[in-house]
Design a protein around this motif. Structure first.
Motif, mmCIF file in Angstrom:
data_model
loop_
_atom_site.group_PDB
_atom_site.id
_atom_site.type_symbol
_atom_site.label_atom_id
_atom_site.label_comp_id
_atom_site.label_asym_id
_atom_site.label_seq_id
_atom_site.Cartn_x
_atom_site.Cartn_y
_atom_site.Cartn_z
ATOM 1 N N ILE A 294 0.839 -1.198 0.000
ATOM 2 C CA ILE A 294 0.000 0.000 0.000
ATOM 3 C C ILE A 294 0.880 1.257 0.000
ATOM 4 O O ILE A 294 0.605 2.227 -0.710
ATOM 5 C CB ILE A 294 -0.955 0.003 1.219
ATOM 6 N N ALA A 295 1.967 1.226 0.772
ATOM 7 C CA ALA A 295 2.854 2.393 0.832
ATOM 8 C C ALA A 295 3.510 2.646 -0.524
ATOM 9 O O ALA A 295 3.625 3.796 -0.970
ATOM 10 C CB ALA A 295 3.921 2.183 1.904
ATOM 11 N N VAL A 296 3.925 1.565 -1.184
ATOM 12 C CA VAL A 296 4.528 1.718 -2.522
ATOM 13 C C VAL A 296 3.516 2.354 -3.467
ATOM 14 O O VAL A 296 3.840 3.276 -4.231
ATOM 15 C CB VAL A 296 5.007 0.341 -3.048
ATOM 16 N N MET A 297 2.270 1.882 -3.389
ATOM 17 C CA MET A 297 1.234 2.435 -4.259
ATOM 18 C C MET A 297 0.923 3.891 -3.891
ATOM 19 O O MET A 297 0.627 4.709 -4.761
ATOM 20 C CB MET A 297 -0.050 1.588 -4.176
ATOM 21 N N THR A 298 1.012 4.223 -2.606
ATOM 22 C CA THR A 298 0.786 5.609 -2.172
ATOM 23 C C THR A 298 1.819 6.526 -2.821
ATOM 24 O O THR A 298 1.477 7.552 -3.423
ATOM 25 C CB THR A 298 0.902 5.726 -0.639
ATOM 26 N N LEU A 299 3.084 6.126 -2.675
ATOM 27 C CA LEU A 299 4.150 6.971 -3.234
ATOM 28 C C LEU A 299 4.039 7.019 -4.756
ATOM 29 O O LEU A 299 4.272 8.071 -5.376
ATOM 30 C CB LEU A 299 5.517 6.456 -2.783
ATOM 31 N N GLY A 300 3.646 5.888 -5.365
ATOM 32 C CA GLY A 300 3.452 5.867 -6.820
ATOM 33 C C GLY A 300 2.335 6.817 -7.237
ATOM 34 O O GLY A 300 2.438 7.530 -8.252
ATOM 35 N N THR A 301 1.265 6.829 -6.456
ATOM 36 C CA THR A 301 0.135 7.719 -6.755
ATOM 37 C C THR A 301 0.579 9.177 -6.716
ATOM 38 O O THR A 301 0.258 9.968 -7.612
ATOM 39 C CB THR A 301 -0.978 7.500 -5.706
ATOM 40 N N ILE A 302 1.346 9.522 -5.699
ATOM 41 C CA ILE A 302 1.810 10.910 -5.564
ATOM 42 C C ILE A 302 2.692 11.272 -6.757
ATOM 43 O O ILE A 302 2.552 12.344 -7.358
ATOM 44 C CB ILE A 302 2.567 11.097 -4.233
ATOM 45 N N GLN A 303 3.568 10.355 -7.106
ATOM 46 C CA GLN A 303 4.463 10.572 -8.248
ATOM 47 C C GLN A 303 3.652 10.837 -9.522
ATOM 48 O O GLN A 303 3.912 11.804 -10.252
ATOM 49 C CB GLN A 303 5.330 9.320 -8.446
ATOM 50 N N THR A 304 2.654 9.975 -9.760
ATOM 51 C CA THR A 304 1.829 10.117 -10.962
ATOM 52 C C THR A 304 1.069 11.445 -10.933
ATOM 53 O O THR A 304 0.981 12.157 -11.936
ATOM 54 C CB THR A 304 0.822 8.950 -11.050
ATOM 55 N N TYR A 305 0.557 11.774 -9.746
ATOM 56 C CA TYR A 305 -0.183 13.027 -9.609
ATOM 57 C C TYR A 305 0.716 14.208 -9.965
ATOM 58 O O TYR A 305 0.323 15.102 -10.710
ATOM 59 C CB TYR A 305 -0.709 13.173 -8.181
ATOM 60 N N LEU A 306 1.926 14.192 -9.431
ATOM 61 C CA LEU A 306 2.851 15.310 -9.685
ATOM 62 C C LEU A 306 3.171 15.420 -11.177
ATOM 63 O O LEU A 306 3.270 16.518 -11.719
ATOM 64 C CB LEU A 306 4.140 15.123 -8.875
ATOM 65 N N THR A 307 3.315 14.270 -11.841
ATOM 66 C CA THR A 307 3.605 14.280 -13.267
ATOM 67 C C THR A 307 2.434 14.874 -14.044
ATOM 68 O O THR A 307 2.620 15.716 -14.941
ATOM 69 C CB THR A 307 3.868 12.841 -13.767
ATOM 70 N N LEU A 308 1.212 14.432 -13.690
ATOM 71 C CA LEU A 308 0.026 14.922 -14.403
ATOM 72 C C LEU A 308 -0.183 16.409 -14.140
ATOM 73 O O LEU A 308 -0.539 17.168 -15.034
ATOM 74 C CB LEU A 308 -1.217 14.139 -13.962
ATOM 75 N N ASP A 309 0.058 16.803 -12.899
ATOM 76 C CA ASP A 309 -0.182 18.190 -12.511
ATOM 77 C C ASP A 309 0.766 19.132 -13.267
ATOM 78 O O ASP A 309 0.343 20.131 -13.833
ATOM 79 C CB ASP A 309 0.014 18.341 -11.002
ATOM 80 N N GLY A 310 2.019 18.787 -13.272
ATOM 81 C CA GLY A 310 2.984 19.527 -14.083
ATOM 82 C C GLY A 310 3.417 20.857 -13.514
ATOM 83 O O GLY A 310 4.474 21.382 -13.884
ATOM 84 N N SER A 311 2.640 21.443 -12.583
ATOM 85 C CA SER A 311 3.023 22.756 -12.070
ATOM 86 C C SER A 311 4.069 22.637 -10.958
ATOM 87 O O SER A 311 4.758 23.596 -10.650
ATOM 88 C CB SER A 311 1.788 23.502 -11.553
ATOM 89 N N LEU A 312 4.151 21.467 -10.358
ATOM 90 C CA LEU A 312 5.141 21.266 -9.304
ATOM 91 C C LEU A 312 6.253 20.387 -9.861
ATOM 92 O O LEU A 312 6.005 19.500 -10.669
ATOM 93 C CB LEU A 312 4.508 20.563 -8.103
ATOM 94 N N THR A 313 7.488 20.566 -9.364
ATOM 95 C CA THR A 313 8.552 19.689 -9.844
ATOM 96 C C THR A 313 8.364 18.320 -9.207
ATOM 97 O O THR A 313 7.844 18.209 -8.079
ATOM 98 C CB THR A 313 9.947 20.206 -9.461
ATOM 99 N N PRO A 314 8.780 17.268 -9.921
ATOM 100 C CA PRO A 314 8.616 15.900 -9.384
ATOM 101 C C PRO A 314 9.383 15.712 -8.073
ATOM 102 O O PRO A 314 9.105 14.764 -7.344
ATOM 103 C CB PRO A 314 9.206 15.015 -10.476
ATOM 104 N N TRP A 315 10.303 16.594 -7.769
ATOM 105 C CA TRP A 315 11.082 16.414 -6.545
ATOM 106 C C TRP A 315 10.237 16.586 -5.300
ATOM 107 O O TRP A 315 10.677 16.251 -4.200
ATOM 108 C CB TRP A 315 12.277 17.368 -6.520
#
Lengths: 506, 333
Positions: free
Chosen positions: B270-291
């Protein structure tokens, strides 16, 4: 039934068991036998050899001589696991189970019922529940072990041990952290094990418990078997006499009474009223004047060290009040105690006292430096002066002040710790077993030093298992039994005989 | 509610909150396309995290997993891409090497009493160094086997892709759960983490178990390296630097106690999927850097370690056990 038992060989028999450690004989030619259905208590003071005997039977240590027979056949347990396979299980004072696993899993760890190549958790839980119910303990076995009291954890450990088709169950001080009701619970479990014909070896320091549960008692002292008794034929005083190894004699104490009498009118240096801590020690009063030596006597586990810890603030009292020079105060930490002018030499100097790799000088100045603060550095010259003064005053046998302390003898190490406290010039010194494990010559010297310090006006509280020693230097003696102050002796009453009777509760 | 389930519950709440938040911003999070991609993209380090879960439950740590993943990738690329080995035998050889590598670290830890941190730190340098020695440049893998694996997908009605790699991840997850809870090895791992001295006295074969734990972790890290090589179709000695720290973070956020004895494989997933979700969200959002993902990991880690501290203290336990202990004790007495 009884006649049957008499004819059968003992369940467990030990003959001439001997164990040597470097420089000491821990166990010497000990015979011991345990019958099925007996609760056989092992008693003895520190270093008597109880734990060594247990460790040889359970394979923690290997024997150096003698034989161990289980149901008439010779055995040689190689490890606790091997002993367990032979049918000898042990439950220690510190519960040796896994706090983070459930009760059921703890009982079946390593031998879980399997089905289709996997652990059948439902069977584990059902069987665990059943096993506990056999002892009238009805708890939720799926909860973590750590969520239960020590008493329940002990019982879980026993149930685990017993369910391994056990013949001999060894209980090593199982009751030392239990309250009265919990002890009763544990005893009822022990009684039902007795009915099943399991032989039980119990180690306990509580005499009341010995008389409540035992059939037989074996007394050990200094690695030797002193005697074996049926409990019904053993008066308490005799038991204690055998444990402490003292004949009841009439010698009175040798410290002159003038120091006491000249002090009685003065305000005591320290006075505590109703000092207590739940589960540790029951309320006690104590007064110590300057120049006075108070001895603290009692068996191991009677609460002697706990009294010292409470007075020195290592443990905090939860009721009662303290007065220093008649002024009400609190002692909530060793730091505070030191500021009042207290000093404590702990019981186990190897663990709590000396730092072996540091030199005599460094060990001596340690407490003083800590008291002054590390920024207020003592000059090397001053350190040398202090150390050399102490080496001379206490006649510490060392070629020079720079020798590592671990290279000194036990008696001289003890003097170094004493010196450490003396240079910070305390008004009140607590010494916990100051003469343990040191040779005869050093023994007499330490006692001389203790008397001299009192003559110089220091108040002293001294814990000792050696009654002769306590009688030799104490003005008054406080006696503890089962974590309770039971008597205080003064003047001519300070003799081994009275102390022994007070300990035995006669 | 048993107190040992609380960290796991928190992990799930965090995941649900993150996912719902992402869904509220991008409705595509409701599609199988995102779910399929999440499983595919996080498979390799998720697999390593499952191995790490066993290590941390046992009270240890394994710092070598990132390096092992990189070494595996380079080894496979070199053998298949340059030397023309067949993929299957290469994988078998590599998995064997990896398992021995882990077993050796386990032996150092058990028989020479070297702290896991140090033993696996030397493993980290060793494996990374070996990877660089094999090749400092990225090697492409062109092999029909790799092509056919990448075509091995189940396509959902909404064009979501359930890849072979995602399937491998789920398979490892299920086996991991099974091993942790339904085998004696698994329960011994928990016992060792809970109280190593007691475990020994209770007859747990601690030596064998320690060796097996680190062998398992390295085996799964090697498998993770193979999975990464399958999806990247190349090998590169510079990848997965510092990945072990992300893996450890995921295990802790998944509710495993760093002190050992308590933890769940499913929590790590679940934790791996949580971090993956955040990563994907940041990529889709685009306004924030992936860092920003690093900052989120930092905050979550901090929160979960705080929670662990609270739970492991007596007071914390009492807080969560709702005063039932005493009552039960009295009833049973």
């Amino acid at each position: 039934m009884t006649t049957n038992l008499q004819q059968m060989p003992p369940l467990l028999e030990v003959r001439g068991l001997t164990k040597m450690f470097p420089a000491t004989i821990a166990l010497s030619e000990v015979d011991f036998s345990l019958r099925a259905g007996d609760v056989h208590v092992l008693v003895g003071e520190n270093g008597a050899g109880k734990s060594t005997l247990i460790k040889l039977i359970t394979g923690v240590h290997r024997k150096d001589g003698g034989t161990i027979l289980l149901e008439g056949k010779e055995i040689d347990p190689r490890s606790p696991r091997h002993a367990q396979e032979l049918g000898i299980s042990t439950v220690y004072q510190e519960v040796n189970l896994i706090p983070t696993l459930s009760v059921a899993e703890n009982i079946f760890l390593g031998r879980q019922p399997m089905r289709w190549g996997m652990i059948n958790m439902r069977a584990v839980e059902r069987q665990a529940k059943q096993l506990l119910q056999d002892f009238n303990v009805d708890i939720d076995v799926t909860r973590n072990l750590s969520s239960y009291s020590v008493a329940i954890q002990q019982i879980v450990a026993i149930v685990r041990g017993v369910s391994l088709s056990v013949k001999v169950l060894i209980l090593d001080e199982p009751t030392s952290s239990l309250d009265h009701q919990e002890v009763e619970m544990l005893f009822s479990v022990i009684r039902s094990l007795q009915e099943r014909g399991i032989g039980i070896i119990l180690i306990t320091h509580f005499l009341d418990q010995v008389y409540a549960i035992a059939n037989r008692v074996t007394v050990l002292r200094n690695g030797k078997k002193i005697n074996e008794h049926l409990i019904s034929e053993l008066p308490r005083v005799q038991l204690i006499t055998e444990m402490l190894g003292k004949e009841l004699t009439q010698d009175t104490h040798s410290r002159d009474d003038t120091s006491t009498s000249k002090n009685t009118n003065r305000v005591p240096f320290l006075k505590v009223n109703g000092f207590a801590r739940k589960g540790t020690i029951e309320p006690f009063d104590l007064e110590i004047r300057q120049g006075e030596i108070v001895g603290l006597a009692g068996l191991l586990g009677s609460g002697r060290t706990e009294v010292a810890h409470l007075i020195f603030g290592i443990k905090q009292n939860d009721s009662g009040e303290a007065y220093v020079h008649g002024k009400p105060t609190t002692i909530k930490s060793p730091r505070q105690a030191i500021r009042h002018g207290f000093g404590l030499c702990p019981e186990d100097r190897k663990v709590e006292g000396i730092i072996g790799d540091l030199s005599v000088r460094e060990n001596i100045i340690l407490a003083l430096q800590a008291k002054m603060g590390w920024f207020n550095y003592l000059s090397r010259q001053k350190q040398n002066e202090l150390a050399n003064d102490m080496i001379k005053a206490l006649s510490i046998a060392t070629p020079n002040a720079e020798k590592p302390v671990k290279e000194l003898s036990g008696g001289n190490q003890q003097k170094v710790i004493l010196a450490r406290w003396l240079i910070s010039n305390p008004d009140f010194l607590i010494l916990d077993e100051p003469t343990r494990g040191i040779d005869v010559g050093a023994h007499a010297e330490i006692i001389q030093i203790i008397k001299r310090l009192a003559d110089e006006g220091k108040a002293m509280l001294i814990i000792s298992s050696e009654l002769a020693e306590i009688v030799a230097y104490s003005d008054r003696v406080m006696i503890l039994r089962d974590r309770k102050k039971v008597r205080e002796l003064e003047g001519d009453d300070v003799n081994e005989n009275t102390i022994m009777h007070a300990i035995a509760a006669d | 509610m048993k107190s040992r389930f609380i960290p796991l519950l928190m992990t799930f709440i965090v995941f649900a909150a993150m996912y719902l938040f992402a869904y509220s911003r991008f409705s595509s999070f409701g599609s199988m396309r995102i779910v399929g991609n999440l499983l595919r993209d996080n498979a390799y380090w998720g697999i390593a995290a499952i191995g790490m879960t066993f290590v941390i439950i046992s009270g240890g740590i394994d710092l070598s997993v990132g390096s092992v993943i990189a070494f595996t990738g380079v080894f496979c690329a070199l053998m298949i891409g340059r030397n023309g080995w067949d993929p299957i035998p290469t994988f078998i050889v590599m998995l064997t090497i990896g398992t021995f590598f882990g077993a050796t670290m386990g032996m150092l830890i058990h028989y020479f009493k070297i702290p896991p941190f140090i033993a696996t730190l030397s493993g980290l340098f060793l494996a990374r160094g070996m990877a660089y020695v094999l090749s400092t440049e990225s090697i492409r893998i062109d092999h029909p086997f790799y092509e056919s694996v990448s075509k091995l997908v189940y396509i959902f009605p909404d064009k979501g892709r359930f890849t072979f790699v995602a399937g491998a991840f789920l398979l490892v997850l299920f086996i991991g759960i099974f091993v942790a809870h339904f085998t004696r090895f698994g329960r011994n791992v928990y016992a060792m983490g809970g109280n190593p001295d007691a475990a020994l006295l209770l007859g747990v074969p601690t030596g064998r178990t320690t060796v097996m734990i680190y062998a398992l972790s390295s085996f799964l890290a090697t498998f993770a390296g193979i999975v990464l090589s399958l999806s990247k179709q190349s090998g590169d000695s510079t990848i997965a630097v510092g990945l072990e720290l992300d893996v450890i973070a995921a295990v802790v956020i998944g509710g495993t106690l760093l002190t050992g004895g308590v933890g769940y494989v499913i929590g790590t997933f679940i934790a791996v999927m949580t971090l993956g979700t955040i990563q994907t969200y940041l990529t889709l959002d685009g306004s924030l850097t992936p860092w920003w993902i690093k900052i989120v990991i930092g905050v979550l880690l901090f929160g979960f370690v705080g929670l662990q501290k609270l739970l492991s203290s007596r007071q914390g336990l009492r807080l969560f056990s709702f005063g039932r202990d005493r009552k039960e004790l009295q009833q049973s007495a």
